[in-house]
Motif scaffolding. Structure first.
Motif, PDB file in Angstrom:
ATOM      1  N   PRO A   4      27.913  23.638  14.151  1.00  0.00           N
ATOM      2  CA  PRO A   4      26.927  24.633  13.798  1.00  0.00           C
ATOM      3  C   PRO A   4      25.753  24.343  14.356  1.00  0.00           C
ATOM      4  N   VAL A   5      24.966  25.312  15.312  1.00  0.00           N
ATOM      5  CA  VAL A   5      23.741  25.299  15.815  1.00  0.00           C
ATOM      6  C   VAL A   5      23.560  26.564  15.280  1.00  0.00           C
ATOM      7  N   PRO A   6      21.755  26.824  15.584  1.00  0.00           N
ATOM      8  CA  PRO A   6      21.036  25.366  15.219  1.00  0.00           C
ATOM      9  C   PRO A   6      20.830  25.464  13.864  1.00  0.00           C
ATOM     10  N   LEU A   7      20.607  23.962  13.599  1.00  0.00           N
ATOM     11  CA  LEU A   7      20.229  23.556  12.419  1.00  0.00           C
ATOM     12  C   LEU A   7      19.170  24.666  11.389  1.00  0.00           C
ATOM     13  N   ALA A   8      19.426  24.371   9.919  1.00  0.00           N
ATOM     14  CA  ALA A   8      18.242  25.505   9.946  1.00  0.00           C
ATOM     15  C   ALA A   8      17.343  24.035   8.653  1.00  0.00           C
ATOM     16  N   GLY A   9      16.532  24.879   7.719  1.00  0.00           N
ATOM     17  CA  GLY A   9      15.968  23.730   6.807  1.00  0.00           C
ATOM     18  C   GLY A   9      14.914  22.289   7.388  1.00  0.00           C
ATOM     19  N   TYR A  10      14.327  22.729   8.667  1.00  0.00           N
ATOM     20  CA  TYR A  10      13.276  21.603   9.108  1.00  0.00           C
ATOM     21  C   TYR A  10      12.923  22.212   9.904  1.00  0.00           C
ATOM     22  N   ARG A  11      11.173  21.521  10.117  1.00  0.00           N
ATOM     23  CA  ARG A  11      10.385  22.714  11.486  1.00  0.00           C
ATOM     24  C   ARG A  11      10.919  23.138  12.407  1.00  0.00           C
ATOM     25  N   HIS A  12      10.359  24.106  13.134  1.00  0.00           N
ATOM     26  CA  HIS A  12      11.326  24.643  14.210  1.00  0.00           C
ATOM     27  C   HIS A  12      10.639  23.441  15.256  1.00  0.00           C
ATOM     28  N   LEU A  13      11.578  23.790  16.584  1.00  0.00           N
ATOM     29  CA  LEU A  13      11.347  22.939  17.594  1.00  0.00           C
ATOM     30  C   LEU A  13      10.967  21.400  17.834  1.00  0.00           C
ATOM     31  N   ASP A  14      11.778  20.691  16.400  1.00  0.00           N
ATOM     32  CA  ASP A  14      11.677  19.402  15.741  1.00  0.00           C
ATOM     33  C   ASP A  14      12.533  19.000  16.024  1.00  0.00           C
ATOM     34  N   PRO A  15      12.887  18.145  17.476  1.00  0.00           N
ATOM     35  CA  PRO A  15      14.154  17.623  17.837  1.00  0.00           C
ATOM     36  C   PRO A  15      14.781  16.458  17.199  1.00  0.00           C
ATOM     37  N   ALA A  16      13.928  15.724  16.181  1.00  0.00           N
ATOM     38  CA  ALA A  16      14.254  14.758  15.720  1.00  0.00           C
ATOM     39  C   ALA A  16      15.090  15.117  14.838  1.00  0.00           C
ATOM     40  N   PRO A  17      15.168  15.638  13.706  1.00  0.00           N
ATOM     41  CA  PRO A  17      16.294  15.507  12.868  1.00  0.00           C
ATOM     42  C   PRO A  17      18.008  16.020  13.716  1.00  0.00           C
ATOM     43  N   ALA A  18      17.722  16.713  14.636  1.00  0.00           N
ATOM     44  CA  ALA A  18      18.886  17.387  15.367  1.00  0.00           C
ATOM     45  C   ALA A  18      19.503  15.774  16.359  1.00  0.00           C
ATOM     46  N   TRP A  19      18.894  14.686  16.924  1.00  0.00           N
ATOM     47  CA  TRP A  19      18.974  13.548  17.480  1.00  0.00           C
ATOM     48  C   TRP A  19      19.681  12.260  16.256  1.00  0.00           C
ATOM     49  N   SER A  20      19.042  12.836  14.608  1.00  0.00           N
ATOM     50  CA  SER A  20      19.545  11.510  14.433  1.00  0.00           C
ATOM     51  C   SER A  20      20.717  12.171  13.620  1.00  0.00           C
ATOM     52  N   ILE A  21      21.075  13.353  13.420  1.00  0.00           N
ATOM     53  CA  ILE A  21      22.541  13.518  13.192  1.00  0.00           C
ATOM     54  C   ILE A  21      23.230  13.946  14.342  1.00  0.00           C
ATOM     55  N   ALA A  22      22.995  14.604  15.389  1.00  0.00           N
ATOM     56  CA  ALA A  22      24.033  13.812  16.380  1.00  0.00           C
ATOM     57  C   ALA A  22      24.685  12.534  16.261  1.00  0.00           C
ATOM     58  N   ALA A  23      23.411  11.497  16.454  1.00  0.00           N
ATOM     59  CA  ALA A  23      23.713   9.670  15.990  1.00  0.00           C
ATOM     60  C   ALA A  23      24.769   9.541  15.125  1.00  0.00           C
ATOM     61  N   ALA A  24      24.364  10.927  13.571  1.00  0.00           N
ATOM     62  CA  ALA A  24      25.119   9.829  12.978  1.00  0.00           C
ATOM     63  C   ALA A  24      27.320  10.167  12.432  1.00  0.00           C
ATOM     64  N   TRP A  25      27.188  11.393  13.842  1.00  0.00           N
ATOM     65  CA  TRP A  25      28.166  11.680  13.625  1.00  0.00           C
ATOM     66  C   TRP A  25      28.708  11.296  14.638  1.00  0.00           C
ATOM     67  N   ILE A  26      28.847  10.999  15.729  1.00  0.00           N
ATOM     68  CA  ILE A  26      29.039  10.205  16.999  1.00  0.00           C
ATOM     69  C   ILE A  26      29.552   8.736  16.540  1.00  0.00           C
ATOM     70  N   LEU A  27      28.826   8.010  15.424  1.00  0.00           N
ATOM     71  CA  LEU A  27      29.402   7.173  15.576  1.00  0.00           C
ATOM     72  C   LEU A  27      29.993   7.101  13.412  1.00  0.00           C
ATOM     73  N   ALA A  28      30.290   8.553  13.377  1.00  0.00           N
ATOM     74  CA  ALA A  28      31.253   8.560  11.836  1.00  0.00           C
ATOM     75  C   ALA A  28      32.644   9.090  12.529  1.00  0.00           C
ATOM     76  N   THR A  29      32.398   9.806  14.132  1.00  0.00           N
ATOM     77  CA  THR A  29      34.065  10.105  15.365  1.00  0.00           C
ATOM     78  C   THR A  29      33.857   8.532  15.860  1.00  0.00           C
TER      79      THR A  29
END
Length: 408
Positions: A62-87
């Motif tokens: 589910p998106v958008p992500l909550a809990g981070y600075r507005h329009l900061d792409p770094a957390p979203a890209w890091s989380i996407a990388a973690a899920w790609i590596l785990a799946t």
């Protein structure tokens, strides 16, 4: 910091006539369970965070992500990388690549370097943009025609249109006995580096979920949040019957390198430190939590915390209720039938009750605490002795209402 030293070459697919057949073929190849991810970018935006959200949405998060600075792409890209590596994602196909901007393309290359995914860019234009040609000269890449790599895939389309497997427990509340012992007395203990024995060697057996329940719980945790640590924490509570204090002791190093076991500590508050086997359905969730730590901080911090510093995220019990998971609730009184003979439809309780259960505590003082079960049933037996007694129809003396124990 995770890094793939030799990622596969970038494949650029040229579709100069924007043929709908090729687009359909690319969309039909989307199968995350088989390692293929197809991302169709949101039209009308060129923000890097929007593309990261598109990747997460293709992963089923589910998106958008909550809990981070507005329009900061770094957390979203890091989380996407973690899920790609785990799946088992090995291929990522991006449509409308001719609309990429320099910063979005650099984020894609960073994702490729972190995960080692095979990146395929589909350009629906006669020629690539100048900056894209310039950036591609610096990385290994291949150029191919769409007619060669994206033919009309009839089997894939037929498979995509086939009816999906029904989920018998969809939209229902699921009562997990393991969550009865989630809330606890006291605070979490400090870090521990003990060599904890297996739970079975300590004579502890957590409640086992039926396969149909396992599949539904895994489905909800994968799609209930994009934050790996939340999904991993609730999954661990579901297969270990651990309390929040025990879950807080888990460090990144406590998960085995292959993700098959996890060690939880409590310094004798309950049955002592124990190592639990991680079921297959929960391993990608725990692996994603570990990988996010290695991507974001690279240290052995608390496993079930956010290394990206998110704020305002839901508590574990709130997230469980969002996923319609809860401990068994008090029995409701039977509703009387109306004179017309129609039975009134049962209503879900307004608020979930989270009891404080002392069944797994090993200290004498815990058994003298007031009963805070609030009418919820006690968890099933957790030792060989009590399990055998339950099989024979005997009620274990450590379970049930305290005021009735002297009558057994």
């Amino acid at each position: 910091m995770l890094d793939c030293p030799n990622p596969p070459p970038v494949t650029v697919v040229l579709d100069p006539y924007d043929d709908v057949v090729h687009t359909r073929a690319a969309l039909a190849s989307h199968a995350p369970q088989h390692g293929r991810l197809t991302v169709h970018p949101t039209p009308g935006t060129d923000a890097a965070i929007a593309l990261a959200y598109d990747v997460l949405a293709a992963l089923g998060k589910p998106v958008p992500l909550a809990g981070y600075r507005h329009l900061d792409p770094a957390p979203a890209w890091s989380i996407a990388a973690a899920w790609i590596l785990a799946t088992p994602i090995t291929h990522l196909t991006l449509l409308r690549a001719h609309l990429l901007t320099p910063h979005r393309f650099r984020d894609l290359l960073t994702l490729r370097r972190r995960t080692g995914v095979r990146l395929v860019l589909v350009c629906h234009h006669r020629a690539m943009r100048a900056f894209l040609e310039r950036e591609l000269r610096q990385v290994d890449h291949l150029v191919a025609e769409a007619s060669a790599l994206l033919p009309e895939a009839e089997p894939a389309i037929a498979e995509r249109q086939a009816p999906h497997t029904a989920r018998p427990l969809a939209s229902r509340w699921i009562s997990l006995p393991a969550l009865t012992t989630l809330k606890a007395f006291g605070d979490a203990t400090g870090p521990c580096r003990c060599a904890a024995p297996m739970a079975a060697d300590r004579d502890f057996f957590a409640p086992v979920m039926p396969p149909i329940t396992e599949a539904e719980v895994a489905w909800r945790l994968h799609r209930g949040t994009a934050h790996p640590y939340l999904a991993a924490q609730l999954a661990t509570a579901a297969f270990t019957a651990a309390s929040t204090t025990q879950l807080a002791t888990a460090r990144v190093r406590d998960l085995a390198p292959d993700g098959t076991t996890i060690t939880l500590h409590d310094q004798g508050l309950r049955q002592g430190c124990m190592t639990h086997s991680v079921p297959v359905w929960a391993r990608p969730l725990l692996s994603a939590a570990v990988l996010l730590w290695r991507i974001g901080a690279g240290t052995s911090g608390p496993l079930f915390s956010d290394p990206l510093g998110g704020e305002g995220l839901p508590s574990l019990t709130a997230f469980a209720e969002e996923c319609k998971l809860r401990p068994p609730q008090p029995s409701r009184p039977k509703l009387r039938r109306s004179r017309r003979g129609t039975a009134p439809s049962p209503k879900e309780p307004v608020k979930t009750i989270w009891p404080v259960c002392t069944a797994h505590y090993g200290l004498a003082w815990a058994r003298d605490e007031p009963d805070l079960m609030q009418g919820c049933p006690h968890p099933p037996p957790h030792t060989r002795k009590t399990i055998e007694r339950r099989k024979k129809g005997w009620l274990p003396p450590d379970y049930g209402l305290r005021e009735l124990r002297h009558l057994r």
